[in-house]
Design a protein around this motif. Structure first.
Motif, PDB file in Angstrom:
ATOM      1  N   HIS A 172      10.893  -2.665  18.729  1.00  0.00           N
ATOM      2  CA  HIS A 172      11.130  -2.180  20.087  1.00  0.00           C
ATOM      3  C   HIS A 172      12.579  -1.713  20.263  1.00  0.00           C
ATOM      4  O   HIS A 172      12.842  -0.742  20.973  1.00  0.00           O
ATOM      5  N   TYR A 180       2.269   2.118  23.489  1.00  0.00           N
ATOM      6  CA  TYR A 180       2.106   0.689  23.234  1.00  0.00           C
ATOM      7  C   TYR A 180       0.630   0.308  23.241  1.00  0.00           C
ATOM      8  O   TYR A 180      -0.109   0.663  24.168  1.00  0.00           O
ATOM      9  N   GLN A 187      14.525  -4.835  27.858  1.00  0.00           N
ATOM     10  CA  GLN A 187      13.361  -5.442  27.219  1.00  0.00           C
ATOM     11  C   GLN A 187      13.332  -6.913  27.606  1.00  0.00           C
ATOM     12  O   GLN A 187      14.290  -7.638  27.365  1.00  0.00           O
ATOM     13  N   VAL A 216       9.376  -3.382  28.733  1.00  0.00           N
ATOM     14  CA  VAL A 216      10.284  -2.623  27.874  1.00  0.00           C
ATOM     15  C   VAL A 216      11.032  -1.638  28.769  1.00  0.00           C
ATOM     16  O   VAL A 216      10.585  -1.338  29.888  1.00  0.00           O
TER      17      VAL A 216
END
Length: 661
Positions: A271, A283, A596, A608
């Motif tokens: 990430h 995702y 995040q 995120v």
């Protein structure tokens, strides 16, 4: 120090010829230099040969007689024709089972072209003429080949340099440990760590030790041998862990705005790599075993659908195996991605040993992956942070990769880490099969022993599989042992503390009702016995089971409004999770996160950068912070005691380009 035994297996169906060759080669081994303990033994059938390489981890090579093309079977009364297995078939079976073994073929000179042509595309290291009976010459070649496998170019050179005892007029500042050795304040550190670790801690000013940033000498040699061992076209040593390895690959393959398919359950470095590369991530929610709070692979149909809908993606990254040992059925997934021109990256941090035992294969590279990153330090004998990047990408851009590698790599790498990668490869190649066979035996034993307590239960594949992936051909890595502790009378925190303080046992990880034990090539039967003893003693205390607090399930991914990189580099503003009445702050709904946010465990980002916040997410985060079980929530900002999120301001959102839905 223990001396190695290296067995070379001869396969010939003529018993007298086999006896002659075995006797001649053993005589040569005894009369000549033999530091690797080479001994020769023989079998008369292909089946015996296959049984031998399965049962004997000391076998390092084979000499196969090409007459196996017409191998005869000894009947009760007479020799009758019976084609058992061709040399070609046998070589293929050996290579499939243990690809690290050296294979030579005995041929008749007049049949040379026929045999060589038949075996041209196979992994054959060389040929000997049957009629020559040059045992000393054969031994020299077999010995040299094994010596080449046993070479550790970088470690050998590092050791050689240290023993040269040169005065150091260069970094590091401890100057071979001289600053510490006689200090009244810190000499204990020198004594604890050991003399050689300091003498081997050297500077890039030593040319004979090569350069990790532009290898052309012993590091390049070591990486080349590692590539062959792990089945890669190219291998690169990394001293910043697999976290950095993943980022290097991302920045090599992905330009800002390029689409990336990724498991939301990937390691946080993935990430972070999304942010650094400027990629547009898609995702994919992982599967969830709700009973044990274990997150598994992404469902195969979810992957196929994502590949079809996002055929413009540049890359796909998955973690195989997962932290809990669940393994994807990779070949069809990789095939589907490649059909759309999508590169496949597999994070094999927990699976770097798999090449060296058939029970664990196929590896990511064998399944067709373009890139695999491995935490050699996690599961083989390398120092912490020592990892490898394996490349099989036919379109590999070495210059771009090197530029990105050097962007992340320290200009002052720790040479002992590089040496440990060299040594870990050697060990895996020469005794990996033997050590992993032992590990598998111990894994089977510890399962039976834990289950025999009547209180603790090892979870097997059917127990661990989330419902949505039960038809996905998922496999379990047996070296990861997950134990249901719900009947033992302790909370998981209490049990971990009991094992540590009372029995001197430290486990790998836990959920609210499970412990995970990691077996490695360093696991011994004594450790297994001590663990069994501890769990049996606890089980006999007959404690009443406690009600265990189950953490909430992570909400499904919502909407990504902006590129993570664009959102992350905004200044943002802080907004509390709770309002003045200590209730969920409804003002967060619909806002966009700039950071995040990752609860650990399980280590999956709930937010995120660039993701839209919903009430379900806010409530989940608050439940984590209020949990009776201590849970770290990375990315939360505390304003005094008040937990806050960093959000994009309205003005910042006006300057950013929204992603297409």
């Amino acid at each position: 120090m223990k001396k190695p035994v290296s067995r070379i297996l001869l396969i010939n169906d003529e018993k007298l010829i086999l006896k002659e060759f075995t006797k001649g080669l053993n005589a040569a081994a005894k009369s000549m230099e033999n530091p690797l303990g080479i001994v020769f033994s023989g079998v008369t059938t292909a089946q015996e040969a296959l049984q031998s390489i399965e049962q004997d981890g000391d076998i390092q090579g084979l000499v196969v007689d090409d007459r196996l093309y017409t191998l005869k079977h000894q009947g009760k009364h007479a020799r009758d024709l019976d084609l058992q297995m061709t040399a070609l078939e046998l070589v293929q079976k050996i290579t499939h089972f243990r690809p690290e073994l050296n294979i030579y073929i005995l041929i008749a000179q007049e049949q040379e072209d026929e045999v060589v042509d038949a075996l041209f595309s196979e992994t054959v290291d060389g040929y000997f003429y049957r009629e020559e009976r040059d045992y000393r010459g054969m031994y020299r070649i077999l010995n040299a080949q094994l010596q080449e496998k046993a070479r550790t170019p970088f470690y050998d050179q590092l050791k050689h340099y240290v023993l040269m005892a040169k005065d150091a007029w260069h970094t590091p500042g401890h100057s071979s440990g001289d600053s510490l050795r006689d200090s009244p304040w810190v000499s204990d550190f020198y004594e604890f760590i050991g003399e050689h670790i300091f003498r081997a801690d050297l500077s890039v000013s030593v040319p004979m030790l090569d350069s990790l940033m532009e290898p052309a000498g012993v590091i390049a040699e070591a990486q080349k041998i590692a590539a062959k061992a792990f089945g890669a076209r190219r291998t690169f040593f990394a001293t910043n862990g697999t976290s950095t390895a993943n980022k290097v690959i991302f920045q090599t393959l992905l330009a800002p705005g390029n689409k990336l398919l990724l498991d939301r359950n990937c390691h946080k470095s993935v990430h972070h790599g999304v942010v650094l590369s400027g990629a547009h991530p898609v995702y994919l929610d992982s599967s969830v075993n709700k009973k044990f709070n274990i997150y598994g692979p992404v469902a195969k149909q979810t992957l196929f659908k994502a590949i079809e809908e996002h055929s413009d993606a540049q890359a796909l990254i998955l973690t195989n195996c997962t932290y809990d040992g669940l393994r994807y059925d990779l070949p069809p997934i990789i095939e589907a991605a490649h059909a759309k021109g999508i590169k496949v990256i597999i994070d094999e941090a927990w699976y770097g040993f798999a090449r060296f035992h058939p029970a664990f294969r196929p590896t990511a590279l064998e399944a067709g992956a373009d890139y695999a990153t491995q935490s050699t330090h996690k599961v083989l004998s390398a120092f912490s942070q020592s990892s490898m990047i394996h490349v099989n990408d036919p379109d590999f851009n070495e210059h771009l990769f090197r530029e990105n590698f050097n962007m992340h790599t320290s200009t002052s790498p720790q040479y002992s880490m590089i040496a440990s990668l060299d040594v870990a490869r050697k060990q895996a190649m020469l005794e990996g099969y033997k050590l992993l066979s032992r590990t598998l035996e111990l894994a089977q034993e510890i399962r039976a022993q834990i289950n025999s307590t009547g209180v603790f239960q090892v979870l097997e594949l059917p127990d661990l599989l989330p419902d949505e992936i039960k038809l996905d051909d998922i496999q379990l890595d047996p070296t990861k042992v997950t134990v249901d502790i719900s009947r033992c009378g302790f909370t998981v925190e209490e049990l971990i503390r009991e094992l540590f303080e009372r029995f001197n046992i430290q486990v790998e990880k836990s959920t609210f009702n499970t412990l995970t034990l990691l077996l490695t090539i360093g696991t011994t039967r004594s450790k297994v016995s001590r663990l069994y003893d501890a769990l049996m003693r606890i089980s006999r205390e007959n404690r009443a089971p406690q009600r265990l607090y189950q953490t909430a399930e992570i909400p499904r991914f919502t909407e990504l409004k902006y590129l993570p990189r664009d959102a992350f580099y905004c200044g943002g503003e802080l907004m509390p999770l709770l309002d003045e009445q200590d209730k969920v702050n409804s003002s967060l709904n619909g806002r966009v996160c700039a950071d995040q946010i990752t609860p650990y465990p399980p280590g999956i980002p709930v937010l995120v950068p660039g993701q839209v916040i919903t009430q379900a997410i806010t409530q989940y985060l608050i439940s984590m912070l209020r949990s009776q079980k201590h849970i770290e929530v990375h990315g939360i900002v505390f304003d005094g005691y008040l937990p806050c999120l960093r959000l994009l301001t309205n003005a910042e959102e006006e300057t950013l380009k929204q992603l297409d839905r």
